[in-house]
Design a protein around this motif. Structure first.
Motif, PDB file in Angstrom:
ATOM      1  N   THR A 208      13.732 -35.779 -63.915  1.00 23.99           N
ATOM      2  CA  THR A 208      14.928 -35.338 -64.618  1.00 23.99           C
ATOM      3  C   THR A 208      14.529 -35.020 -66.049  1.00 23.99           C
ATOM      4  O   THR A 208      13.958 -35.874 -66.735  1.00 23.99           O
ATOM      5  CB  THR A 208      16.025 -36.412 -64.614  1.00 23.99           C
ATOM      6  N   GLY A 209      14.830 -33.806 -66.485  1.00 22.97           N
ATOM      7  CA  GLY A 209      14.440 -33.423 -67.838  1.00 22.97           C
ATOM      8  C   GLY A 209      14.684 -31.952 -68.100  1.00 22.97           C
ATOM      9  O   GLY A 209      15.529 -31.316 -67.461  1.00 22.97           O
ATOM     10  N   SER A 210      13.918 -31.408 -68.999  1.00 23.27           N
ATOM     11  CA  SER A 210      14.094 -30.023 -69.425  1.00 23.27           C
ATOM     12  C   SER A 210      13.505 -29.046 -68.421  1.00 23.27           C
ATOM     13  O   SER A 210      12.706 -29.409 -67.549  1.00 23.27           O
ATOM     14  CB  SER A 210      13.415 -29.809 -70.780  1.00 23.27           C
ATOM     15  N   VAL A 211      13.889 -27.780 -68.563  1.00 27.83           N
ATOM     16  CA  VAL A 211      13.304 -26.720 -67.731  1.00 27.83           C
ATOM     17  C   VAL A 211      11.806 -26.647 -67.981  1.00 27.83           C
ATOM     18  O   VAL A 211      11.006 -26.503 -67.042  1.00 27.83           O
ATOM     19  CB  VAL A 211      13.985 -25.373 -68.026  1.00 27.83           C
ATOM     20  N   GLU A 212      11.408 -26.758 -69.239  1.00 29.34           N
ATOM     21  CA  GLU A 212       9.991 -26.734 -69.576  1.00 29.34           C
ATOM     22  C   GLU A 212       9.249 -27.868 -68.875  1.00 29.34           C
ATOM     23  O   GLU A 212       8.170 -27.675 -68.315  1.00 29.34           O
ATOM     24  CB  GLU A 212       9.828 -26.853 -71.095  1.00 29.34           C
ATOM     25  N   GLY A 213       9.856 -29.072 -68.900  1.00 26.68           N
ATOM     26  CA  GLY A 213       9.249 -30.200 -68.208  1.00 26.68           C
ATOM     27  C   GLY A 213       9.184 -29.984 -66.713  1.00 26.68           C
ATOM     28  O   GLY A 213       8.214 -30.364 -66.052  1.00 26.68           O
ATOM     29  N   GLY A 214      10.228 -29.349 -66.150  1.00 28.87           N
ATOM     30  CA  GLY A 214      10.236 -29.043 -64.721  1.00 28.87           C
ATOM     31  C   GLY A 214       9.109 -28.108 -64.328  1.00 28.87           C
ATOM     32  O   GLY A 214       8.475 -28.274 -63.274  1.00 28.87           O
ATOM     33  N   HIS A 215       8.837 -27.122 -65.170  1.00 30.48           N
ATOM     34  CA  HIS A 215       7.711 -26.218 -64.909  1.00 30.48           C
ATOM     35  C   HIS A 215       6.392 -26.981 -64.909  1.00 30.48           C
ATOM     36  O   HIS A 215       5.508 -26.724 -64.080  1.00 30.48           O
ATOM     37  CB  HIS A 215       7.673 -25.104 -65.960  1.00 30.48           C
ATOM     38  N   ALA A 216       6.252 -27.940 -65.845  1.00 28.43           N
ATOM     39  CA  ALA A 216       5.025 -28.726 -65.915  1.00 28.43           C
ATOM     40  C   ALA A 216       4.846 -29.580 -64.666  1.00 28.43           C
ATOM     41  O   ALA A 216       3.736 -29.692 -64.125  1.00 28.43           O
ATOM     42  CB  ALA A 216       5.039 -29.602 -67.168  1.00 28.43           C
ATOM     43  N   ILE A 226       3.090 -31.736 -51.415  1.00 29.76           N
ATOM     44  CA  ILE A 226       4.248 -32.601 -51.621  1.00 29.76           C
ATOM     45  C   ILE A 226       5.292 -31.777 -52.370  1.00 29.76           C
ATOM     46  O   ILE A 226       5.015 -30.682 -52.850  1.00 29.76           O
ATOM     47  CB  ILE A 226       3.908 -33.877 -52.417  1.00 29.76           C
ATOM     48  N   VAL A 227       6.488 -32.317 -52.469  1.00 28.96           N
ATOM     49  CA  VAL A 227       7.542 -31.635 -53.212  1.00 28.96           C
ATOM     50  C   VAL A 227       8.059 -32.559 -54.309  1.00 28.96           C
ATOM     51  O   VAL A 227       7.781 -33.751 -54.320  1.00 28.96           O
ATOM     52  CB  VAL A 227       8.711 -31.206 -52.308  1.00 28.96           C
ATOM     53  N   GLY A 228       8.806 -31.973 -55.211  1.00 28.19           N
ATOM     54  CA  GLY A 228       9.425 -32.752 -56.264  1.00 28.19           C
ATOM     55  C   GLY A 228      10.902 -32.418 -56.359  1.00 28.19           C
ATOM     56  O   GLY A 228      11.303 -31.267 -56.173  1.00 28.19           O
ATOM     57  N   GLY A 229      11.711 -33.424 -56.622  1.00 23.74           N
ATOM     58  CA  GLY A 229      13.111 -33.184 -56.915  1.00 23.74           C
ATOM     59  C   GLY A 229      13.244 -32.949 -58.411  1.00 23.74           C
ATOM     60  O   GLY A 229      12.788 -33.765 -59.215  1.00 23.74           O
ATOM     61  N   LEU A 230      13.835 -31.837 -58.800  1.00 17.48           N
ATOM     62  CA  LEU A 230      13.911 -31.452 -60.201  1.00 17.48           C
ATOM     63  C   LEU A 230      15.364 -31.300 -60.637  1.00 17.48           C
ATOM     64  O   LEU A 230      16.067 -30.400 -60.181  1.00 17.48           O
ATOM     65  CB  LEU A 230      13.170 -30.126 -60.432  1.00 17.48           C
ATOM     66  N   GLU A 231      15.823 -32.193 -61.522  1.00 21.43           N
ATOM     67  CA  GLU A 231      17.129 -32.005 -62.149  1.00 21.43           C
ATOM     68  C   GLU A 231      16.874 -31.599 -63.586  1.00 21.43           C
ATOM     69  O   GLU A 231      16.374 -32.383 -64.396  1.00 21.43           O
ATOM     70  CB  GLU A 231      17.977 -33.278 -62.114  1.00 21.43           C
ATOM     71  N   THR A 432      23.090 -31.937 -57.247  1.00 20.17           N
ATOM     72  CA  THR A 432      22.090 -30.890 -57.103  1.00 20.17           C
ATOM     73  C   THR A 432      22.401 -29.749 -58.045  1.00 20.17           C
ATOM     74  O   THR A 432      23.514 -29.650 -58.573  1.00 20.17           O
ATOM     75  CB  THR A 432      22.067 -30.388 -55.637  1.00 20.17           C
ATOM     76  N   GLY A 433      21.429 -28.898 -58.274  1.00 17.60           N
ATOM     77  CA  GLY A 433      21.625 -27.747 -59.140  1.00 17.60           C
ATOM     78  C   GLY A 433      21.078 -26.492 -58.520  1.00 17.60           C
ATOM     79  O   GLY A 433      20.323 -26.532 -57.539  1.00 17.60           O
ATOM     80  N   VAL A 434      21.478 -25.352 -59.086  1.00 20.44           N
ATOM     81  CA  VAL A 434      20.946 -24.065 -58.660  1.00 20.44           C
ATOM     82  C   VAL A 434      20.351 -23.369 -59.880  1.00 20.44           C
ATOM     83  O   VAL A 434      20.506 -23.810 -61.011  1.00 20.44           O
ATOM     84  CB  VAL A 434      22.039 -23.185 -58.005  1.00 20.44           C
ATOM     85  N   LYS A 435      19.655 -22.261 -59.624  1.00 17.86           N
ATOM     86  CA  LYS A 435      18.995 -21.496 -60.683  1.00 17.86           C
ATOM     87  C   LYS A 435      18.051 -22.426 -61.463  1.00 17.86           C
ATOM     88  O   LYS A 435      17.354 -23.250 -60.870  1.00 17.86           O
ATOM     89  CB  LYS A 435      20.028 -20.832 -61.595  1.00 17.86           C
ATOM     90  N   LYS A 436      18.075 -22.333 -62.797  1.00 23.35           N
ATOM     91  CA  LYS A 436      17.157 -23.135 -63.601  1.00 23.35           C
ATOM     92  C   LYS A 436      17.625 -24.574 -63.782  1.00 23.35           C
ATOM     93  O   LYS A 436      16.975 -25.349 -64.488  1.00 23.35           O
ATOM     94  CB  LYS A 436      16.955 -22.486 -64.980  1.00 23.35           C
ATOM     95  N   SER A 437      18.722 -24.925 -63.158  1.00 23.43           N
ATOM     96  CA  SER A 437      19.161 -26.320 -63.208  1.00 23.43           C
ATOM     97  C   SER A 437      18.406 -27.189 -62.219  1.00 23.43           C
ATOM     98  O   SER A 437      18.612 -28.405 -62.172  1.00 23.43           O
ATOM     99  CB  SER A 437      20.673 -26.420 -62.962  1.00 23.43           C
ATOM    100  N   GLY A 438      17.539 -26.574 -61.418  1.00 26.20           N
ATOM    101  CA  GLY A 438      16.653 -27.374 -60.592  1.00 26.20           C
ATOM    102  C   GLY A 438      16.810 -27.169 -59.111  1.00 26.20           C
ATOM    103  O   GLY A 438      17.426 -26.214 -58.648  1.00 26.20           O
ATOM    104  N   ARG A 439      16.240 -28.105 -58.374  1.00 26.32           N
ATOM    105  CA  ARG A 439      16.276 -28.054 -56.913  1.00 26.32           C
ATOM    106  C   ARG A 439      16.218 -29.469 -56.376  1.00 26.32           C
ATOM    107  O   ARG A 439      15.878 -30.417 -57.076  1.00 26.32           O
ATOM    108  CB  ARG A 439      15.091 -27.250 -56.384  1.00 26.32           C
ATOM    109  N   GLY A 440      16.552 -29.595 -55.111  1.00 28.24           N
ATOM    110  CA  GLY A 440      16.555 -30.912 -54.494  1.00 28.24           C
ATOM    111  C   GLY A 440      17.900 -31.577 -54.671  1.00 28.24           C
ATOM    112  O   GLY A 440      18.862 -30.985 -55.160  1.00 28.24           O
ATOM    113  N   CYS A 441      17.984 -32.834 -54.278  1.00 27.71           N
ATOM    114  CA  CYS A 441      19.265 -33.533 -54.245  1.00 27.71           C
ATOM    115  C   CYS A 441      19.054 -35.027 -54.401  1.00 27.71           C
ATOM    116  O   CYS A 441      18.106 -35.593 -53.847  1.00 27.71           O
ATOM    117  CB  CYS A 441      19.959 -33.224 -52.912  1.00 27.71           C
TER     118      CYS A 441
END
Length: 463
Positions: A208-216, A226-231, A432-441
């Motif tokens: 959970t964090g910023s879009v920049e952090g999600g990209h990292a 593996i996958v990651g849940g990104l909020e 959950t989010g869509v677009k740049k708000s992330g993915r997963g649940c």
């Protein structure tokens, strides 16, 4: 060894210092998590439930002390911080514990003579939770408790601003009797986070964090299966229709805009109001905003604390100044909030009108006590403007017409659609989010799916 310092926004002092974990400590934590999980997965759900409920008990017993720590770490007024534990944390933790049996039950399929077939939800293994500072317990509990209930082990890395939150989890689980190694925390750098994510002993990442952090995070897991849940971020909109209860809408949208100094991924950052009620809404909104008290968050009188750091306030002020230079009008006289001062994290709330989507204040995440309000002619214009965003975490509508709310909600690109409320996570619903708000649940029974893998059993019965 490198030292991590938490600078309190209350007074600029160093509130916490922690030595970062070295390579040996990280290695030990990863090994311990793997070993502990192999035994933990063998426990029954009732055993896990008893331990997790006792951990929640620890948090409730220490809510006031935890709340004071939280105020000093990130600046939220003391009148609110203990409620993060007593209300949201407790609600989410207990709900996810209560539904674990249903969510993790075997999935039965159609009977075929001579066979027994079903799908079992196996724990993934080691879950790495990377949590933020703005709601440090509410965000982390979404993953920590259900991961442990599902039979995983957890390693928690909390934000540099709120390291004591990770340590509180450790105390809670020790109090509850959780076997050693099932839950651990690490104070590590961003570079170390990337290395941990890339390690084969990590089976899932909840970030959970910023879009920049999600990209990292995404970059770090790209080399692995593996996958990651990104909020991630948000620029959450609200739409006030002509038939809305204006008093209720104003009260809740002011709170949704300015609670936690606007530092909420699902806070209200832009509002669209039907032209027929626009002037009335804006006037009432501005007047209620002026009743806030900006000041020392350790005082029980304060309703608006400092932002987490001076740089965050400066970023928001830059967006405000840019919007004003492009024609926006600021409705709040910052002199009404004496602690407001450039070069500090203390920032007055602000309401902007005469705004449009050419301004960053209406399109880029602000994460501050600032909101822009625009008039719209009809539902169609409101839908278009709400969707004109790279984010999609939550959106809300204020109306007396349930059918209209459902119809409009079908067209708005968002993870959660609210009617006559905002800025709330119902643990029974998927977060959950869509677009740049992330993915997963996270949350709900669906949230358990990300923390387990399906394993099929196809058993032939010999005649």
């Amino acid at each position: 060894m490198p030292v991590q310092k938490t600078i309190s926004p209350v007074d600029g002092s160093v509130y916490v210092e922690r030595t970062l974990a070295d390579a040996d400590a990280v290695e030990l934590a990863l090994d311990s998590a793997v070993v502990a999980q192999k035994e933990w997965r063998k426990t029954t759900l009732s055993e896990r439930e008893a331990i997790c409920r006792k951990a929640v008990e620890y948090f409730l017993n220490n809510a006031d002390e935890i709340g004071l720590e939280l105020t000093w770490q990130m600046g939220r007024p003391i009148r609110y911080t203990a409620n993060e534990i007593r209300k949201g944390f407790q609600e989410r933790a207990n709900y996810m514990i209560s539904i674990a049996g249903k969510a993790l039950a075997d999935v039965e399929v159609e009977e075929i003579s001579g066979f027994k077939r079903f799908i079992r939800r196996d724990p993934l293994g080691v879950v790495f939770v990377v949590a933020p500072w703005n709601y440090p317990y509410l965000t982390s509990v979404n993953s920590v408790i259900p991961a442990i209930m599902a039979g995983n082990s957890v390693i928690l890395k909390h934000a540099q601003q709120t390291p004591l939150c990770a340590e509180r989890y450790a105390r809670a689980f020790e109090y509850a009797g959780l076997p050693e190694g099932v839950f651990q925390y690490l104070h590590v750098s961003h570079e170390q986070v990337a290395q941990i994510i890339g390690d084969n002993r990590i089976d899932y990442v909840a970030f959970t964090g910023s879009v920049e952090g999600g990209h990292a995070v995404q970059k770090a897991i790209n080399e692995r299966f593996i996958v990651g849940g990104l909020e991630l971020g948000g620029k959450d909109p609200a739409y006030v229709r002509a038939d809305a209860n204006l008093e209720d809408a104003v009260e809740n949208l002011v709170d949704g805009s300015f609670f936690n100094s606007g530092q909420s991924c699902c806070g209200i950052e832009r509002i669209y109001v039907h032209r027929n009620v626009y002037e009335q809404f804006v006037g009432a909104f501005a007047e209620l905003t002026k009743t806030y008290t900006l000041g020392d968050p350790t005082s029980g009188e304060t309703t608006l604390g400092p932002m987490v750091r001076t740089a965050a306030a400066e970023f928001a002020q830059k967006q405000i100044d840019e919007a004003i230079s492009q024609g926006a009008t600021a409705l709040i006289d910052t002199s009404l909030f004496p602690p407001h001062q450039s070069g500090t994290p203390y920032m007055a709330p602000q309401v902007l009108v005469n705004v449009n989507h050419s301004m960053q204040i209406m399109t880029e995440e602000t994460f501050a006590p600032v909101v822009g309000i625009m008039p719209v002619e009809n539902d169609e214009e409101a839908i278009r403007l709400m969707n004109d965003s790279q984010y999609g975490l939550t959106a809300s509508i204020w109306t007396a017409d349930m059918d209209a709310a459902l119809q409009i909600g079908e067209q708005v690109e968002t993870g959660t659609w609210f009617m006559n409320r905002c800025d709330y996570l119902d643990p029974a619903l998927a977060w959950t989010g869509v677009k740049k708000s992330g993915r997963g649940c996270t949350l709900s029974t669906i949230g358990y799916e990300a923390l387990t893998r399906p394993k099929s059993f196809h058993l032939k019965i010999n005649a």
